[in-house]
Design a protein around this motif. Structure first.
Motif, mmCIF file in Angstrom:
data_model
loop_
_atom_site.group_PDB
_atom_site.id
_atom_site.type_symbol
_atom_site.label_atom_id
_atom_site.label_comp_id
_atom_site.label_asym_id
_atom_site.label_seq_id
_atom_site.Cartn_x
_atom_site.Cartn_y
_atom_site.Cartn_z
ATOM 1 N N GLY A 121 0.856 -1.178 0.000
ATOM 2 C CA GLY A 121 0.000 0.000 0.000
ATOM 3 C C GLY A 121 0.892 1.227 0.000
ATOM 4 O O GLY A 121 1.793 1.325 0.834
ATOM 5 N N THR A 122 0.671 2.149 -0.938
ATOM 6 C CA THR A 122 1.506 3.340 -1.004
ATOM 7 C C THR A 122 0.647 4.593 -0.913
ATOM 8 O O THR A 122 -0.428 4.668 -1.493
ATOM 9 N N CYS A 123 1.137 5.557 -0.137
ATOM 10 C CA CYS A 123 0.463 6.834 0.090
ATOM 11 C C CYS A 123 -0.944 6.595 0.659
ATOM 12 O O CYS A 123 -1.083 6.184 1.800
ATOM 13 N N GLY A 124 -2.003 6.801 -0.135
ATOM 14 C CA GLY A 124 -3.345 6.507 0.352
ATOM 15 C C GLY A 124 -3.499 5.050 0.747
ATOM 16 O O GLY A 124 -4.261 4.721 1.658
ATOM 17 N N GLY A 125 -2.774 4.164 0.073
ATOM 18 C CA GLY A 125 -2.801 2.751 0.447
ATOM 19 C C GLY A 125 -2.223 2.517 1.830
ATOM 20 O O GLY A 125 -2.717 1.673 2.583
ATOM 21 N N PHE A 126 -1.181 3.257 2.193
ATOM 22 C CA PHE A 126 -0.619 3.202 3.542
ATOM 23 C C PHE A 126 -1.653 3.682 4.561
ATOM 24 O O PHE A 126 -1.891 3.034 5.593
ATOM 25 N N GLN A 127 -2.252 4.818 4.292
ATOM 26 C CA GLN A 127 -3.226 5.385 5.218
ATOM 27 C C GLN A 127 -4.387 4.428 5.464
ATOM 28 O O GLN A 127 -4.811 4.213 6.615
ATOM 29 N N HIS A 128 -4.882 3.812 4.405
ATOM 30 C CA HIS A 128 -6.018 2.901 4.542
ATOM 31 C C HIS A 128 -5.599 1.554 5.129
ATOM 32 O O HIS A 128 -6.426 0.859 5.740
ATOM 33 N N THR A 129 -4.336 1.185 4.985
ATOM 34 C CA THR A 129 -3.841 -0.024 5.655
ATOM 35 C C THR A 129 -3.932 0.143 7.168
ATOM 36 O O THR A 129 -4.396 -0.755 7.890
ATOM 37 N N LEU A 130 -3.495 1.297 7.666
ATOM 38 C CA LEU A 130 -3.600 1.549 9.103
ATOM 39 C C LEU A 130 -5.065 1.596 9.539
ATOM 40 O O LEU A 130 -5.420 1.088 10.616
ATOM 41 N N LEU A 131 -5.904 2.186 8.704
ATOM 42 C CA LEU A 131 -7.323 2.286 9.041
ATOM 43 C C LEU A 131 -7.961 0.898 9.111
ATOM 44 O O LEU A 131 -8.720 0.597 10.054
ATOM 45 N N GLU A 132 -7.679 0.046 8.138
ATOM 46 C CA GLU A 132 -8.233 -1.312 8.135
ATOM 47 C C GLU A 132 -7.771 -2.081 9.357
ATOM 48 O O GLU A 132 -8.569 -2.773 10.015
ATOM 49 N N TYR A 133 -6.500 -1.971 9.697
ATOM 50 C CA TYR A 133 -5.962 -2.713 10.833
ATOM 51 C C TYR A 133 -6.574 -2.214 12.150
ATOM 52 O O TYR A 133 -6.938 -3.009 13.019
ATOM 53 N N ALA A 134 -6.704 -0.906 12.276
ATOM 54 C CA ALA A 134 -7.276 -0.344 13.499
ATOM 55 C C ALA A 134 -8.710 -0.811 13.707
ATOM 56 O O ALA A 134 -9.099 -1.188 14.815
#
Length: 286
Positions: A121-134
């Motif tokens: 996940g890059t940029c927005g993919g990084f942000q949404h990776t943290l969101l999904e995990y949380a």
């Protein structure tokens, strides 16, 4: 369930149609890894226009041939529910937020995480990776992405104090991490194009539930996350696809492609083993 077909992309050719179509369940070619590019494809997003160049370079320079299919975020939840995404050898959630469907991006990330599919996940993919995990792992159901929900009471992803749009900066990877192994070094200079990042208050919950925050900038801000125990699960706030002119893929992109190739080899081996076992089983049954 009816789902929109995934859209393949590949080595650029002058005569290739701009957006060819393919069945939603990509046909497996022995020895060729299939990668789902999850994002809302746009000619105005530089990271998206880099993809054909990167695919060409991976094949020519590294011998890593990928069958790549674009999946719009609006279709990704249905592709996840139907099992289509789980049949890919890698998933890359690309920049371009706010996405047309936050739920679709999160569904794609969850499939890769739970099914052991190599993931970037890059940029927005990084942000949404943290969101999904949380939300899915840490139980923080109320956290939000401020770009998608500006009035959220509890943003996990919030506006950065200083925008990183057009910024370059040093990233330091933790020793022994997947980030370090993929980068091939503890220190690298990376390019950004984002204005949102993780709010510090929730980071302890992420790490307490197993996520490793394995790369930081020189001020100690989180720039890379990974999931120990997963075959390949990496997310970066920076955009490795923007390195150079696209003719020499960033080490992280090469690492993802190599992980996808290993996944495809295991897939092909499993199919071969099942086919080999079928006649024996038939003879026993007869």
């Amino acid at each position: 369930m009816t789902t929109a077909p995934a859209t393949p992309t590949g080595p650029a050719t002058p005569t290739a149609p701009a957006t060819p179509t393919a069945p939603a369940g990509p046909a497996a070619r022995p020895g060729v890894a299939r990668i789902a590019l999850v994002g809302d494809r746009s000619p105005h997003v530089k990271s998206h226009t880099r993809i054909p160049l990167l695919l060409d370079a991976l094949a020519a320079r590294d011998g890593l041939v990928l069958d790549a299919y674009w999946i719009p975020t609006a279709d990704a939840a249905a592709e996840a529910a139907s099992g289509t995404l789980a049949r890919f050898d890698a998933v890359w959630v690309l920049p371009g937020s706010p996405y047309a469907s936050e739920a679709g991006a999160l569904a794609a990330i969850r499939v890769a995480r739970e099914e052991g599919i190599p993931f970037l996940g890059t940029c927005g993919g990084f942000q949404h990776t943290l969101l999904e995990y949380a939300r899915s792992v840490c139980g923080l159901a109320g956290v939000a992405h401020a770009e998608n929900d500006p009035g959220a009471a509890d943003p996990l992803i919030a506006p950065l104090a200083c925008s990183l749009v057009g910024h370059e900066g040093v990233v330091r990877a933790e020793p022994g991490s997947l980030a370090e192994a993929a980068l091939g070094a503890e220190r690298s200079t990376e390019r950004y194009h984002c204005a949102y990042g993780p709010a510090p208050r929730h980071l302890p919950a992420l790490t307490a539930h197993g996520l490793r925050l394995s790369g930081h900038d020189e001020d100690g801000q989180v720039r890379v996350a990974e999931l120990p125990g997963h075959p390949f699960f990496l997310a970066t706030l920076f955009q490795p696809e923007l390195q150079g002119d696209g003719s020499r893929p960033h080490p992280i992109i090469r690492a993802l492609a190599a992980a996808a190739a290993r996944h495809a080899t295991r897939r092909d081996g499993g199919v071969t083993a099942r086919l080999a076992a079928t006649p024996a089983a038939s003879r026993s049954a007869g």
